[in-house]
Scaffold this motif. Structure first.
Motif, mmCIF file in Angstrom:
data_model
loop_
_atom_site.group_PDB
_atom_site.id
_atom_site.type_symbol
_atom_site.label_atom_id
_atom_site.label_comp_id
_atom_site.label_asym_id
_atom_site.label_seq_id
_atom_site.Cartn_x
_atom_site.Cartn_y
_atom_site.Cartn_z
ATOM 1 N N LEU A 1 0.829 -1.200 0.000
ATOM 2 C CA LEU A 1 0.000 0.000 0.000
ATOM 3 C C LEU A 1 0.868 1.257 0.000
ATOM 4 N N GLN A 2 1.942 1.251 0.798
ATOM 5 C CA GLN A 2 2.845 2.397 0.816
ATOM 6 C C GLN A 2 3.565 2.562 -0.519
ATOM 7 N N ASN A 3 3.932 1.425 -1.116
ATOM 8 C CA ASN A 3 4.592 1.513 -2.430
ATOM 9 C C ASN A 3 3.641 2.070 -3.489
ATOM 10 N N VAL B 1 1.938 6.663 -6.963
ATOM 11 C CA VAL B 1 0.936 7.627 -7.414
ATOM 12 C C VAL B 1 1.454 9.050 -7.247
ATOM 13 N N HIS B 2 2.140 9.330 -6.141
ATOM 14 C CA HIS B 2 2.666 10.684 -5.930
ATOM 15 C C HIS B 2 3.770 11.007 -6.930
ATOM 16 N N ASP B 3 4.566 10.031 -7.290
ATOM 17 C CA ASP B 3 5.658 10.276 -8.235
ATOM 18 C C ASP B 3 5.139 10.428 -9.670
ATOM 19 N N ASN B 4 4.026 9.800 -9.978
ATOM 20 C CA ASN B 4 3.466 9.866 -11.330
ATOM 21 C C ASN B 4 2.015 10.361 -11.249
ATOM 22 N N LEU C 1 0.170 11.133 -14.729
ATOM 23 C CA LEU C 1 -0.176 9.907 -15.442
ATOM 24 C C LEU C 1 -1.342 9.186 -14.776
ATOM 25 N N CYS C 2 -1.329 9.136 -13.452
ATOM 26 C CA CYS C 2 -2.407 8.464 -12.718
ATOM 27 C C CYS C 2 -3.728 9.213 -12.867
ATOM 28 N N LYS C 3 -3.676 10.536 -12.908
ATOM 29 C CA LYS C 3 -4.902 11.318 -13.106
ATOM 30 C C LYS C 3 -5.528 11.024 -14.459
ATOM 31 N N TRP C 4 -4.698 11.013 -15.497
ATOM 32 C CA TRP C 4 -5.244 10.734 -16.824
ATOM 33 C C TRP C 4 -5.772 9.302 -16.934
#
Length: 246
Positions: free
Chosen positions: A134-136, A141-144, A147-150
């Motif tokens: 879960l932490q990974n 998600v924070h680093d990308n 991309l995750c939003k799209w």
């Protein structure tokens, strides 16, 4: 009228085929996301089993994150399968079932997204994940983030479009279309309830001494020339001065 109705039905059938094809295509595209979630959860369990003993009682609460991702992926696959089958057979009942499941799925996703956006400490409210996946995932998600939003926006838009297509296809499917088709394919020839019959033949009541039956002869003549036999006038072949029979 029959040709116009058949052309309209042909156009409606073509429209249903196009909508069904689009719905199946969107279900096929969404299947990648569902299978990705299932494979991701399977990889977590596989890595855990390499270093630890994997038992059923270890799944909850130690491996709750992998179990939740696996359950979400399998549920998503089941919903997509129901949508694919409903689009293939164009059944109103299956389309209603798929529409209900898709709406429930989108409401759950909206609830989870709202909880994450409105609560900054949402991760602290969750049980501890011993796998650390879960932490990974949160770090990825924070680093990308872009991309995750799209990716999330594309997934939600695909789900909404699939739901809209299913509702339109359900509205186009008519349960009595087969009855209408059968009524137009056959021409019904109606006949009058009462068919005019010829005047009935009456048995002679009197006989001519020469062997001629006047009543029978007069009836046949009236039928031959279409004279009125309702009794408005009487054609007496015995003469006007003949005495009435005793």
């Amino acid at each position: 009228m029959a040709r116009g109705g058949r052309s309209e039905k042909g156009g409606g059938g073509c429209g249903r085929c196009c909508l069904g094809f689009l719905l199946k295509l969107l279900a096929f595209l969404q299947a990648f996301a569902a299978l990705s979630a299932v494979l991701y959860a399977a990889s977590i369990l596989s890595r855990w089993a390499r270093h630890h003993e994997l038992h059923i009682h270890h799944l909850l609460p130690d491996l709750w994150f992998a179990c939740a991702v696996m359950a979400a992926g399998l549920l998503y696959c089941a919903i997509l399968l129901a949508g694919y089958v409903a689009a293939e057979i164009s059944s109103g009942c299956c389309l209603c079932f798929y529409t209900g499941l898709a709406m429930v799925m989108m409401l759950l996703e909206a609830a989870v997204a709202g909880r994450i956006l409105l609560n900054e400490h949402w991760i602290q409210d969750l049980p501890y994940d011993r796998t650390g996946e879960l932490q990974n995932l949160v770090s990825f998600v924070h680093d990308n983030l872009d991309l995750c939003k799209w990716a999330a926006l594309a997934t939600v838009a695909t789900q909404a479009l699939s739901l809209l297509l299913a509702m339109v296809l359900r509205a186009m499917v008519s349960p009595t279309s087969s009855d209408y088709d059968s009524d137009e394919d056959f021409v019904v020839i109606r006949r009058p309830l009462l068919i005019a019959q010829g005047a009935p033949s009456y048995l002679p009541t009197t006989a001519d001494p020469r062997g001629v039956h006047p009543n029978l002869w007069s009836s046949s003549m009236r039928q031959k020339y279409g004279l009125n036999s309702s009794g408005d006038y009487t054609y007496n072949t015995l003469g006007q001065n003949a005495a009435p029979p005793q």
